[in-house]
Design a protein around this motif. Structure first.
Motif, PDB file in Angstrom:
ATOM      1  N   PRO A 174       8.947 -16.295  40.552  1.00 42.91           N
ATOM      2  CA  PRO A 174      10.224 -15.643  40.867  1.00 42.91           C
ATOM      3  C   PRO A 174      11.153 -15.534  39.656  1.00 42.91           C
ATOM      4  N   LEU A 175      11.133 -16.540  38.779  1.00 42.19           N
ATOM      5  CA  LEU A 175      11.983 -16.453  37.588  1.00 42.19           C
ATOM      6  C   LEU A 175      11.501 -15.346  36.657  1.00 42.19           C
ATOM      7  N   ALA A 176      10.186 -15.247  36.467  1.00 40.91           N
ATOM      8  CA  ALA A 176       9.649 -14.185  35.614  1.00 40.91           C
ATOM      9  C   ALA A 176       9.954 -12.809  36.193  1.00 40.91           C
ATOM     10  N   ALA A 177      10.070 -12.718  37.527  1.00 39.00           N
ATOM     11  CA  ALA A 177      10.365 -11.428  38.173  1.00 39.00           C
ATOM     12  C   ALA A 177      11.764 -10.933  37.861  1.00 39.00           C
ATOM     13  N   LEU A 178      12.626 -11.805  37.339  1.00 36.98           N
ATOM     14  CA  LEU A 178      13.973 -11.383  36.960  1.00 36.98           C
ATOM     15  C   LEU A 178      13.984 -10.613  35.642  1.00 36.98           C
ATOM     16  N   SER A 179      12.847 -10.618  34.946  1.00 35.57           N
ATOM     17  CA  SER A 179      12.774  -9.938  33.653  1.00 35.57           C
ATOM     18  C   SER A 179      12.863  -8.426  33.844  1.00 35.57           C
ATOM     19  N   GLY A 180      13.313  -7.751  32.801  1.00 32.19           N
ATOM     20  CA  GLY A 180      13.398  -6.290  32.825  1.00 32.19           C
ATOM     21  C   GLY A 180      14.628  -5.805  32.094  1.00 32.19           C
ATOM     22  N   ASP A 181      14.602  -4.527  31.711  1.00 26.87           N
ATOM     23  CA  ASP A 181      15.733  -3.910  31.031  1.00 26.87           C
ATOM     24  C   ASP A 181      16.122  -4.684  29.769  1.00 26.87           C
ATOM     25  N   GLY A 182      15.102  -5.052  28.977  1.00 27.02           N
ATOM     26  CA  GLY A 182      15.377  -5.721  27.709  1.00 27.02           C
ATOM     27  C   GLY A 182      15.654  -7.201  27.830  1.00 27.02           C
ATOM     28  N   VAL A 183      15.446  -7.790  29.016  1.00 28.06           N
ATOM     29  CA  VAL A 183      15.677  -9.224  29.233  1.00 28.06           C
ATOM     30  C   VAL A 183      14.364  -9.854  29.688  1.00 28.06           C
ATOM     31  N   GLU A 184      13.978 -10.939  29.031  1.00 30.22           N
ATOM     32  CA  GLU A 184      12.759 -11.663  29.411  1.00 30.22           C
ATOM     33  C   GLU A 184      13.130 -13.063  29.859  1.00 30.22           C
ATOM     34  N   VAL A 185      12.698 -13.442  31.064  1.00 26.88           N
ATOM     35  CA  VAL A 185      12.996 -14.753  31.631  1.00 26.88           C
ATOM     36  C   VAL A 185      11.703 -15.540  31.718  1.00 26.88           C
TER      37      VAL A 185
END
Length: 731
Positions: A174-185
């Motif tokens: 779920p934390l990795a799913a927050l990645s996107g639009d130039g942001v990597e979690v």
């Protein structure tokens, strides 16, 4: 010690009444295992029901095995670093080595509203999990990078290390799913590392095991010469695996049990199921051809080969029990898991297998290709291996010296073997732990992923901070944090100047422990690895000594021949040393790394000497017992050293060769795995089995028995008086 030396024993054996259901011509001079075999052979239904009840009862828990077992435990109990972790969890909001770090790396400043929104969502995910204690948002100058584009959210540990690995399992997706639009979690930290490590290696081992099954089945058919007989090892393996899987789940309620225990249990259940079934079935066929009666053949088989199997199982259990001397939960539970599987397979071999053989009788040869029987003589010995034994007897030095030289040449590199705990490179490049690790290192410095945690009395906090700041191995010291509960304790975090896997970190930790105030304790995830490695290094000589000593004593107990027992133990040690020497050339020096598809770390993983040694020695002694027990049996019958060597190779050579072929095929499939640890395990164990079977059991040990002659089987009178009368021959 012969039967004639003990007339009372002989009388007792001859007076044993026939077992119920036994054939009228079944010999009455059977030992306990022979009587057990005849009893089982006449009661297949009862034995099957008991085993079905056991397997069903324990097997009901088996589906929980992958989710219930523990993922951590790679620590040295009682070490200073573990003490620091416990103190950090109890007094500092769970900011221990098992805490999670969520790294948010962006292509713009982290105070941008869109990035802050991602940080807020990550924080909310963490706070919603009951296993997470205090959640600390990014702090400028501490957990926000100098360039302002990387931030770390700290999630304290409220649960134990195993539950924190499970928390990492649940949260990293779920934390990795927050990645996107130039942001990597990315979630990282020790708990996430073990989560990724366990998943990658478990998947690789399952894949390798699936690849090995077709090869295993093909070799089994070739070895047994019958489709029906080839299924017997699978019967033992399935019974042992189902029972041990359920037992591991129950054991986990008593003490945390590593998820790796099941992988190793599966490997040993298959390997020993094949070994034991081969040995007994080959002997059963020979006895059946002589007597024509299945129960009589079962009794003779159990009275001879059954003793060797029991001794082999005891040797395997003793070798693995020595690993329990290492105070690391993961090692102890893995050893215990293998021991459970061995115990169940051994029990099935001594009860279920004779019951099935008694019912099958001549049907054990059903569906046998005609060419499979050409290698057996009237006594059931292999013609090819009998011929090989004759050749070794005539020309021992011609074959023995080259085998010895090859083993010594391979063992020589062991002198320069280095060991260390694995680096971040053992998990895949796209794993959460490694992605976060790389981001932290890029933003904060090479030592940032391996922050040291120092817990000190508050009165000594200033002196501790000054000593840390003045150490050449420390790149920076974070602001001190006082205990949340008012305890007179303070935590300082220090960033090393080198990568956590750099050997210089150990020098820094040793230096700090010598210069910091007396009550200051140094810990952190990287230090826990160093403490575990130090414990392994310290315990290795003890474990090796116990394994060798107990292995020798078991052989001496069974053979009652000090020289034969010594030769068996020494040659097993030589084969093990050769395997580790080859492992140094491959995994430390990198020879063949391109072919095998890995990047060498410059060392062998730290658990290899202790754990792999116990496993290799257990397997090597398995073959040793089969060969020496057969040799002792022929010597008891003939008092002729030549017949002992030639007869042993004729009756056990094919079994050793076939069983080794299966194990080499199984182990070498792990070399195809992506992660490094399964490659190490597969190559080291596969080479060990290959060298032991091909050069030691089938060449060097028979040659040594040839050169020592009667002396190999000599026993002093005082020793015969104190040892039990164990005979492998059958009258």
């Amino acid at each position: 010690m012969t039967t004639a030396d003990h007339p009372t024993r002989a009388t007792a054996r001859s007076a044993t009444p026939p077992q119920p259901g036994a054939a009228a011509d079944t010999p009455t001079r059977l030992g306990p295992l022979g009587r057990l075999g005849v009893l089982a052979a006449g009661r297949l239904r009862l034995v099957a029901v008991l085993w079905l009840a056991l397997v069903a009862g324990l097997g009901a828990f088996a589906p929980q095995v992958t989710s219930a077992l523990a993922g951590a435990g790679w620590q040295a109990n009682g070490s200073e670093s573990v003490q620091v972790r416990d103190l950090a969890q109890a007094h500092f909001g769970g900011n221990a080595s098992s805490a999670l770090q969520v790294v948010v790396a962006a292509d713009r400043p982290v105070d941008d509203p869109s990035v802050r929104a991602v940080v807020d969502r990550a924080t909310a995910l963490l706070r919603a999990d009951s296993r997470i204690a205090e959640v600390v948002p990014p702090q400028n100058g501490v957990t926000t990078s100098p360039d302002g584009r990387t931030a770390i959210v700290l999630a304290g540990a409220r649960a134990d290390t195993n539950d924190m690995v499970r928390a990492a399992d649940d949260l990293k997706g779920p934390l990795a799913a927050l990645s996107g639009d130039g942001v990597e979690v990315s979630a990282t930290g020790a708990s996430v590392l073990w989560s990724d490590f366990n998943k990658a290696n478990h998947d690789a081992m399952i894949k390798s095991e699936m690849l090995s099954w077709p090869v295993t089945l093909a070799i089994l058919v070739l070895a047994f010469g019958s489709l029906v007989a080839a299924g017997l090892p699978l019967l033992l393996t399935l019974a042992g695996l189902a029972a041990s899987a359920g037992a591991l789940v129950l054991l986990n309620h008593v003490t945390p049990t590593s998820v790796w225990a099941m992988n190793f249990a599966m490997m040993f259940a298959l390997a020993l199921g094949i070994d034991y079934a081969l040995f007994l079935v080959v002997r059963f066929r020979a006895a059946l051809a002589r007597h024509g009666d299945a129960r009589r053949a079962v009794g003779e088989t159990m009275d001879t080969a059954g003793k060797a199997v029991l001794l082999s199982g005891a040797t395997v259990l003793v070798s693995l029990s020595a690993v329990m001397l290492v105070p690391a939960p993961a090692f102890r539970s893995m050893a215990l898991g293998i021991m459970l599987a061995v115990a169940f397979v051994l029990a099935a071999t001594l009860t279920l297998l004779p019951a099935v053989l008694g019912r099958l009788g001549h049907k054990v040869n059903a569906a046998a290709p005609p060419w499979t029987r050409r290698d057996a003589d009237r006594a059931g010995a292999s013609v090819a291996f009998t011929s090989w034994g004759e050749r070794l007897w005539r020309h021992p030095l011609r074959h023995g010296i080259p085998a010895l030289l090859v083993l010594i040449a391979l063992a020589a590199p062991i002198i320069g073997l280095r060991t260390a705990m694995p680096s971040i490179t053992v998990v895949p490049e796209d794993s959460s732990a490694r992605t976060g690790y790389t981001a932290v290192q890029r933003a904060f410095g090479p030592g940032a992923p391996g922050m040291l945690q120092i817990v000190t009395p508050t009165a000594a906090a200033d002196a501790t901070a000054a000593a840390l700041a003045g150490d050449p191995g420390i790149a920076g010291v974070m602001p001190a944090r006082h205990a949340d509960d008012g305890s007179a304790l303070t935590m300082l975090q220090a960033m090393p100047s080198v990568d956590p896997s750099d050997p210089k970190l150990a020098d820094t930790v040793d230096r700090l422990r010598g210069t910091l105030p007396d009550d200051a304790k140094v810990g952190g995830a990287a230090v826990e690895n160093l403490d575990l490695q130090a414990t392994l290094d310290a315990k290795t000589p003890l474990v090796l000594g116990v394994v060798l000593g107990l292995g020798f004593l078991l052989l001496l107990l069974a053979l009652q021949a000090p020289l034969a027992a010594l030769l068996g133990t020494a040659t097993s040690l030589l084969a093990t040393a050769a395997a580790f020497g080859a492992a140094r050339l491959i995994f430390q020096d990198g020879h063949g790394s391109g072919l095998l598809g890995f990047t060498p770390q410059g060392f062998l993983d730290g658990w290899a000497p202790v754990f792999f040694f116990a496993m290799i020695f257990a397997i090597a002694m398995d073959y040793t017992v089969f060969l020496l027990a057969s040799a002792k049996e022929h010597y008891e019958k003939t008092r002729d050293p030549r017949q002992a060597v030639v007869g042993a190779l004729g009756h056990s050579g094919r079994v050793i060769f076939a069983a080794a072929a299966v194990m080499v095929a199984v182990f070498f499939t792990f070399a195809l795995s992506g992660p490094l640890p399964p490659k190490e395990m597969g190559i080291v164990l596969g080479l060990a089995v290959l060298l032991d079977a091909a050069l030691v059991r089938l060449v060097l040990l028979p040659v040594l028995l040839r050169l020592t002659g009667h002396a190999a089987w000599w026993s002093p009178r005082w020793l015969r008086r104190i040892l039990p009368d164990i005979r492998f021959s059958h009258d």
